[in-house]
Design an enzyme around this catalytic site. Structure first.
Site, PDB file in Angstrom:
ATOM      1  CB  CYS A  11       4.142  -3.384  17.023  1.00 51.98           C
ATOM      2  SG  CYS A  11       5.856  -2.917  16.736  1.00 51.98           S
ATOM      3  CD  GLU A  65      -2.204  -1.237   2.897  1.00 53.41           C
ATOM      4  OE1 GLU A  65      -2.787  -2.260   3.230  1.00 53.41           O
ATOM      5  OE2 GLU A  65      -2.038  -0.261   3.650  1.00 53.41           O
ATOM      6  CB  CYS A  99       6.225  -5.618   9.688  1.00 52.08           C
ATOM      7  SG  CYS A  99       7.478  -4.930  10.797  1.00 52.08           S
ATOM      8  CB  CYS A 138       1.186  -2.735  13.993  1.00 47.04           C
ATOM      9  SG  CYS A 138       1.605  -2.354  12.288  1.00 47.04           S
ATOM     10  CB  CYS A 172       0.659   0.875   7.792  1.00 44.49           C
ATOM     11  SG  CYS A 172       1.162   0.468   9.467  1.00 44.49           S
TER      12      CYS A 172
HETATM   13  N1  SAH Z   1       7.924  -0.044  11.061  1.00 45.57           N
HETATM   14  C1  SAH Z   1       8.104   1.362  11.075  1.00 45.57           C
HETATM   15  C2  SAH Z   1       7.450   2.023   9.901  1.00 45.57           C
HETATM   16  C3  SAH Z   1       5.955   1.850   9.851  1.00 45.57           C
HETATM   17  S1  SAH Z   1       5.310   3.335  10.337  1.00 45.57           S
HETATM   18  C4  SAH Z   1       7.611   1.928  12.377  1.00 45.57           C
HETATM   19  O1  SAH Z   1       6.971   1.198  13.114  1.00 45.57           O
HETATM   20  O2  SAH Z   1       7.923   3.082  12.649  1.00 45.57           O
HETATM   21  C5  SAH Z   1       3.706   2.987  10.690  1.00 45.57           C
HETATM   22  C6  SAH Z   1       3.283   3.854  11.851  1.00 45.57           C
HETATM   23  O3  SAH Z   1       1.888   3.624  12.093  1.00 45.57           O
HETATM   24  C7  SAH Z   1       4.035   3.475  13.111  1.00 45.57           C
HETATM   25  O4  SAH Z   1       4.286   4.586  13.924  1.00 45.57           O
HETATM   26  C8  SAH Z   1       3.041   2.555  13.756  1.00 45.57           C
HETATM   27  O5  SAH Z   1       3.307   2.403  15.101  1.00 45.57           O
HETATM   28  C9  SAH Z   1       1.740   3.249  13.442  1.00 45.57           C
HETATM   29  N2  SAH Z   1       0.565   2.377  13.562  1.00 45.57           N
HETATM   30  C10 SAH Z   1       0.503   1.051  13.429  1.00 45.57           C
HETATM   31  N3  SAH Z   1      -0.754   0.609  13.641  1.00 45.57           N
HETATM   32  C11 SAH Z   1      -1.494   1.713  13.930  1.00 45.57           C
HETATM   33  C12 SAH Z   1      -2.851   1.923  14.244  1.00 45.57           C
HETATM   34  N4  SAH Z   1      -3.694   0.920  14.290  1.00 45.57           N
HETATM   35  N5  SAH Z   1      -3.256   3.195  14.500  1.00 45.57           N
HETATM   36  C13 SAH Z   1      -2.395   4.232  14.415  1.00 45.57           C
HETATM   37  N6  SAH Z   1      -1.101   4.094  14.106  1.00 45.57           N
HETATM   38  C14 SAH Z   1      -0.657   2.850  13.872  1.00 45.57           C
HETATM   39 FE1  SF4 Z   2       6.293  -3.412  12.040  1.00 50.92          FE
HETATM   40 FE2  SF4 Z   2       3.956  -2.251  12.557  1.00 50.92          FE
HETATM   41 FE3  SF4 Z   2       5.772  -2.525  14.489  1.00 50.92          FE
HETATM   42 FE4  SF4 Z   2       6.228  -0.777  12.497  1.00 50.92          FE
HETATM   43  S1  SF4 Z   2       4.582  -0.678  14.004  1.00 50.92           S
HETATM   44  S2  SF4 Z   2       7.681  -2.266  13.351  1.00 50.92           S
HETATM   45  S3  SF4 Z   2       5.247  -1.869  10.791  1.00 50.92           S
HETATM   46  S4  SF4 Z   2       4.726  -4.215  13.418  1.00 50.92           S
END
Ligand code: SAH
Ligand code: SF4
Length: 363
Positions: free
Chosen positions: A123, A91, A119, A126, A340
């Site tokens: 986390c 995406e 990924c 996510c 994402c």
């Molecule tokens: N892996 C990297 C790059 C991805 S950034 C990182 O984690 O920084 C994607 C961003 O969206 C990250 O800050 C992540 O924590 C956030 N994110 C993931 N799931 C989310 C959600 N459900 N609501 C809001 N932000 C979210």
């Molecule tokens: Fe991976 Fe989502 Fe954690 Fe970023 S926030 S490192 S995309 S699992």
């Protein structure tokens, strides 16, 4: 599968052409077609000899992505779903303006770019982490998200955030090649300061990137101000705890001019206690970093929720009272699954590439 011509840097393309007995000025012509004139096919690069066009078309593919779906949203965020040559999906999200996140460049068009399929960092909140890791994107697949979205949208993209699917610093080699394609005058020619890389906190790679000559911006997905909170939601914190992460960020600050950004999703009852805001304020002040607060975007299959907006404001007030620049970002594109990884999971599970059961099992 043939490699994409878009993935070659000027140096690589020049070497390739020399090895195949073509004059080096052809490299400039090819790059001008690829990044500026943007023809529909290699065959349409009309100032190249027929024999060279045929050679290139036999050994390289042109655009690596196929547009699969495009969703608009009420606030004009547009989410592009691209299909890769192996049937996987990624995406990219086009965001018209985001004063909260991009301050001085609020009127710019921003693209949120993916760096991996899935990924590996898992986390807990996510969508990208839910079905695990599939593969790294190539440099061409990363850079083509920008080029191909510009072609589709017929607009110039000014700003990039590597905040789509994947952990960009876990794909550092391809990421840095993509940065070269995107920032070189012979490539897309974007200013490095208009690129923000987001990471969950991969300490050795942060150090490596700090030493990189380009003035790229860095955002840290912090989401917890203490090890106690961060350990619960981000497994990476067990490997690189908060103190180690901040030591690397101080090193970043010593080498880079741009201020760091700390991203902090607010999840009800998980990381939104007001003591976290006080600790976060101390961290942010010591780094002179700005904080982006993002109320959690609900993910299908997960039970996490965003706190009440009044609570988000109270959390922010603690930061601003402590002299920290903190924005409360009301997520754009909420109505099109903009968090994402969500659209890709939906598409892959519809096609049976990922079974819904598989998503649940890992969550
Ligand atoms: N892996 C990297 C790059 C991805 S950034 C990182 O984690 O920084 C994607 C961003 O969206 C990250 O800050 C992540 O924590 C956030 N994110 C993931 N799931 C989310 C959600 N459900 N609501 C809001 N932000 C979210
Ligand atoms: Fe991976 Fe989502 Fe954690 Fe970023 S926030 S490192 S995309 S699992």
């Amino acid at each position: 599968m043939l490699p994409s011509l878009l993935g070659l840097t000027k140096e690589e393309l020049t070497t390739y052409l020399t090895e195949h007995s073509h004059p080096t000025f052809r490299a400039e012509q090819i790059l001008d077609w690829l990044w500026k004139k943007r023809p529909a096919s290699i065959d349409a690069m009309s100032n190249l000899p027929q024999q060279l066009r045929e050679h290139l078309a036999t050994h390289f593919s042109h655009y690596p992505l196929t547009a699969a779906r495009e969703l608009g949203s009420l606030d004009q965020t547009r989410k592009m779903l691209y299909r890769l040559h192996d049937g996987r999906y990624i995406e990219s999200v086009l965001i018209p303006a985001n004063p909260a996140l991009y301050g001085d460049r609020a009127d710019r068009l921003t693209l949120c770019v993916s760096s991996q399929v899935g990924c590996a960092y898992g986390c807990k909140f996510c969508a990208s982490g839910l079905a695990g890791f599939t593969r790294n994107l190539t440099a061409a697949e990363i850079a083509a998200q920008v080029l191909q979205t510009e072609i589709l949208a017929q607009e110039r993209i000014d700003n990039l955030v590597f905040m789509g699917m994947g952990e960009p610093l876990a794909n550092l080699k391809n990421l840095l090649t993509a940065v070269e394609l995107l920032t070189s005058p012979w490539g897309l020619n974007l200013g490095a300061r208009h690129l923000t890389i987001s990471t969950s906190g991969l300490v050795p790679q942060i150090r490596e990137l700090a030493a990189h000559p380009r003035q790229i911006r860095l955002a840290i997905s912090l989401h917890g101000a203490t090890d106690e909170v961060r350990n619960q939601i981000m497994p990476i914190n067990k490997k690189y705890p908060v103190d180690e992460l901040f030591a690397a960020l101080h090193e970043w600050n010593a080498k880079k001019k741009q201020h760091l950004t700390l991203e902090y999703i607010l999840i009800q009852g998980v990381n939104d206690a007001l003591e976290q805001a006080h600790t976060l304020a101390k961290h942010a002040r010591s780094l002179n970093a700005k904080v982006n607060l993002i109320p959690y975007n609900t993910v299908e299959g997960l039970t996490w929720k965003r706190p009440a907006i009044s609570h988000c404001h109270a959390f922010r007030k603690i930061l601003t009272n402590a002299g920290v620049t903190a924005t409360l970002r009301l997520e754009k594109g909420h109505d099109i699954n903009a968090a994402c990884g969500q659209l890709r999971l939906q598409q892959e599970s519809e096609e049976g590439i990922i079974m819904p059961a598989e998503i649940k099992k890992t969550s």
